[in-house]
Design an enzyme around this catalytic site. Sequence first.
Site, PDB file in Angstrom:
ATOM      1  N   SER A  26       0.917  -1.269   0.000  1.00 38.45           N
ATOM      2  CA  SER A  26      -0.072   0.182   0.092  1.00 38.45           C
ATOM      3  C   SER A  26       0.895   1.233   0.024  1.00 38.45           C
ATOM      4  O   SER A  26       1.787   1.308   0.555  1.00 38.45           O
ATOM      5  CB  SER A  26      -0.845  -0.015   1.263  1.00 38.45           C
ATOM      6  N   LYS A  77     -13.094  -4.101   2.881  1.00 31.28           N
ATOM      7  CA  LYS A  77     -13.993  -2.843   2.736  1.00 31.28           C
ATOM      8  C   LYS A  77     -15.463  -3.545   3.120  1.00 31.28           C
ATOM      9  O   LYS A  77     -16.344  -2.261   3.679  1.00 31.28           O
ATOM     10  CB  LYS A  77     -14.083  -2.433   1.512  1.00 31.28           C
ATOM     11  N   ASN A  98     -13.897   2.588   3.352  1.00 27.54           N
ATOM     12  CA  ASN A  98     -12.337   2.563   3.328  1.00 27.54           C
ATOM     13  C   ASN A  98     -11.731   3.253   4.653  1.00 27.54           C
ATOM     14  O   ASN A  98     -10.381   3.481   4.503  1.00 27.54           O
ATOM     15  CB  ASN A  98     -12.116   3.261   2.049  1.00 27.54           C
ATOM     16  N   ASP A 113     -13.567   6.991  -0.942  1.00 32.11           N
ATOM     17  CA  ASP A 113     -13.040   6.711  -2.281  1.00 32.11           C
ATOM     18  C   ASP A 113     -13.758   7.350  -3.659  1.00 32.11           C
ATOM     19  O   ASP A 113     -13.108   8.080  -4.449  1.00 32.11           O
ATOM     20  CB  ASP A 113     -13.370   4.975  -2.716  1.00 32.11           C
ATOM     21  N   ASN A 166     -25.543  -9.685 -12.567  1.00 36.88           N
ATOM     22  CA  ASN A 166     -26.375  -9.533 -11.264  1.00 36.88           C
ATOM     23  C   ASN A 166     -25.853  -8.281 -10.400  1.00 36.88           C
ATOM     24  O   ASN A 166     -26.421  -7.541  -9.669  1.00 36.88           O
ATOM     25  CB  ASN A 166     -26.323 -10.816 -10.392  1.00 36.88           C
TER      26      ASN A 166
HETATM   27  P1  NAP Z   1     -13.719  -5.561  -7.540  1.00 40.15           P
HETATM   28  O1  NAP Z   1     -14.869  -5.296  -6.170  1.00 40.15           O
HETATM   29  O2  NAP Z   1     -13.496  -6.811  -7.717  1.00 40.15           O
HETATM   30  O3  NAP Z   1     -14.927  -5.101  -8.720  1.00 40.15           O
HETATM   31  C1  NAP Z   1     -14.488  -5.323 -10.047  1.00 40.15           C
HETATM   32  C2  NAP Z   1     -15.557  -5.768 -10.794  1.00 40.15           C
HETATM   33  O4  NAP Z   1     -15.157  -5.802 -12.239  1.00 40.15           O
HETATM   34  C3  NAP Z   1     -15.915  -7.164 -10.217  1.00 40.15           C
HETATM   35  O5  NAP Z   1     -17.168  -6.972 -10.296  1.00 40.15           O
HETATM   36  C4  NAP Z   1     -15.714  -7.855 -11.688  1.00 40.15           C
HETATM   37  O6  NAP Z   1     -16.307  -9.120 -11.758  1.00 40.15           O
HETATM   38  C5  NAP Z   1     -15.795  -6.847 -12.590  1.00 40.15           C
HETATM   39  N1  NAP Z   1     -15.042  -7.813 -13.885  1.00 40.15           N
HETATM   40  C6  NAP Z   1     -14.000  -8.331 -14.090  1.00 40.15           C
HETATM   41  N2  NAP Z   1     -13.694  -8.400 -15.260  1.00 40.15           N
HETATM   42  C7  NAP Z   1     -14.485  -7.794 -16.162  1.00 40.15           C
HETATM   43  C8  NAP Z   1     -14.761  -7.562 -17.607  1.00 40.15           C
HETATM   44  N3  NAP Z   1     -13.979  -8.042 -18.573  1.00 40.15           N
HETATM   45  N4  NAP Z   1     -15.685  -6.703 -17.787  1.00 40.15           N
HETATM   46  C9  NAP Z   1     -16.448  -6.348 -17.094  1.00 40.15           C
HETATM   47  N5  NAP Z   1     -16.384  -6.335 -15.567  1.00 40.15           N
HETATM   48  C10 NAP Z   1     -15.447  -7.074 -15.234  1.00 40.15           C
HETATM   49  O7  NAP Z   1     -12.556  -4.446  -7.385  1.00 40.15           O
HETATM   50  P2  NAP Z   1     -12.453  -3.087  -6.680  1.00 40.15           P
HETATM   51  O8  NAP Z   1     -12.300  -3.110  -5.550  1.00 40.15           O
HETATM   52  O9  NAP Z   1     -13.808  -2.353  -7.067  1.00 40.15           O
HETATM   53  O10 NAP Z   1     -11.338  -2.399  -7.691  1.00 40.15           O
HETATM   54  C11 NAP Z   1     -11.259  -2.166  -9.307  1.00 40.15           C
HETATM   55  C12 NAP Z   1     -10.224  -1.671  -9.519  1.00 40.15           C
HETATM   56  O11 NAP Z   1      -9.985  -0.184  -8.922  1.00 40.15           O
HETATM   57  C13 NAP Z   1      -9.081  -2.301  -9.385  1.00 40.15           C
HETATM   58  O12 NAP Z   1      -7.823  -2.186 -10.209  1.00 40.15           O
HETATM   59  C14 NAP Z   1      -8.430  -1.532  -8.176  1.00 40.15           C
HETATM   60  O13 NAP Z   1      -6.937  -1.355  -7.861  1.00 40.15           O
HETATM   61  C15 NAP Z   1      -8.976  -0.046  -8.498  1.00 40.15           C
HETATM   62  N6  NAP Z   1      -8.966   0.823  -7.532  1.00 40.15           N
HETATM   63  C16 NAP Z   1      -8.415   1.926  -7.383  1.00 40.15           C
HETATM   64  C17 NAP Z   1      -8.442   2.875  -6.374  1.00 40.15           C
HETATM   65  C18 NAP Z   1      -7.754   4.302  -6.323  1.00 40.15           C
HETATM   66  O14 NAP Z   1      -7.711   5.105  -5.356  1.00 40.15           O
HETATM   67  N7  NAP Z   1      -7.376   4.748  -7.428  1.00 40.15           N
HETATM   68  C19 NAP Z   1      -9.385   2.668  -5.138  1.00 40.15           C
HETATM   69  C20 NAP Z   1     -10.153   1.308  -5.359  1.00 40.15           C
HETATM   70  C21 NAP Z   1     -10.025   0.439  -6.377  1.00 40.15           C
HETATM   71  P3  NAP Z   1     -15.856 -10.451 -11.134  1.00 40.15           P
HETATM   72  O15 NAP Z   1     -15.777 -10.282  -9.457  1.00 40.15           O
HETATM   73  O16 NAP Z   1     -16.842 -11.539 -11.411  1.00 40.15           O
HETATM   74  O17 NAP Z   1     -14.495 -10.937 -11.724  1.00 40.15           O
END
Ligand code: NAP
Length: 290
Positions: A26, A77, A98, A113, A166
């Site tokens: 982190s 989270k 967060n 966030d 979903n």
């Molecule tokens: P998450 O809860 O796993 O959400 C990602 C979603 O995208 C899941 O529902 C996943 O489905 C879906 N997905 C995966 N492959 C896909 C595709 N090809 N097409 C469409 N949807 C798809 O993850 P998160 O915590 O939201 O994080 C998402 C991204 O944001 C990560 O890269 C994280 O590092 C980034 N992030 C950045 C910050 C920042 O401050 N910049 C903060 C938070 C998160 P499945 O679960 O079925 O795979």
Amino acid sequence: MITTALMDKRFLRRIYGVLGYPARHSLSPLMHKAAFSALKINAEYKIFEKKPDELAGFMRSLAKERIFGLNITIPYKEKVIPFLDKLSPGARLIAAVNTVKVSQNKLEGFNTDGEGFLEHLKKDLKFNPKDKTISIIGAGGASKAVSVYLSKARPKLITIYDIDKNKALDLIGRLKDNFKNTGFILAGSIEGLDIKNSDLLINATAIGMKEDDPLMVSEESLHKRLLVYDLIYNPSETKLLNLAKLKGARVSNGLGMLLYQGCASFELWTAKPAPIKIMRQALNEGVKKL
Ligand code: NAP
């Protein structure tokens, strides 16, 4: 005398930290340590990497361990919510936390966030979501935070696509119930996002972190009027951002969101304005070493 003064200082030192599993990579410690030091706040910021079976014990020990605040990262989270005494309205709507603030033995949960994303969008990128058409890929934790805060800014339309229909359906339902001035559409495919007619495209999935990850959108859909925001910040330029730039679109990675969510957490904990320049500098240096 000196020993007593040192012990007093140590006793009065407040502890903050990031809770996750894994959490050791982190960038939050760099940002918050720099901020505490700049404002001469007697506090330290630790990494709390806790296995799932350690979560309950850790959350119940916060006040006793003089921990005054936490950032929460993957995979906790949502899982920390049962241990909190209070949730901010934003965190309740997003259903994820967060940031935790501990005061008078009570634990309060926030989600900075979405706020961080919106601040970065408006302040640094000068993009006002009002009346805009927005496409979001992903309906997970980050997408929930981002879409709730975007909706507060009254865009015309938000379309969401997730591989898990979903999840997208659930998010759209929640947004429709809470924000009446924006239209919400569930896209059944990437094409359904209608990127050609969008002002802002957000990648809220982890697709793009790995070198061999596919490009999710078609090259033809990217255009000059588009701002492409990838929440990923490592790598600093994903395939999506690289191609969007070549097509003349404006682009941003997620480092600004990380910075502004950190500033918002810092202000919740300390009630002092975050030293943003110093935090930005610390992050920029940290990201080079990833
Ligand atoms: P998450 O809860 O796993 O959400 C990602 C979603 O995208 C899941 O529902 C996943 O489905 C879906 N997905 C995966 N492959 C896909 C595709 N090809 N097409 C469409 N949807 C798809 O993850 P998160 O915590 O939201 O994080 C998402 C991204 O944001 C990560 O890269 C994280 O590092 C980034 N992030 C950045 C910050 C920042 O401050 N910049 C903060 C938070 C998160 P499945 O679960 O079925 O795979």
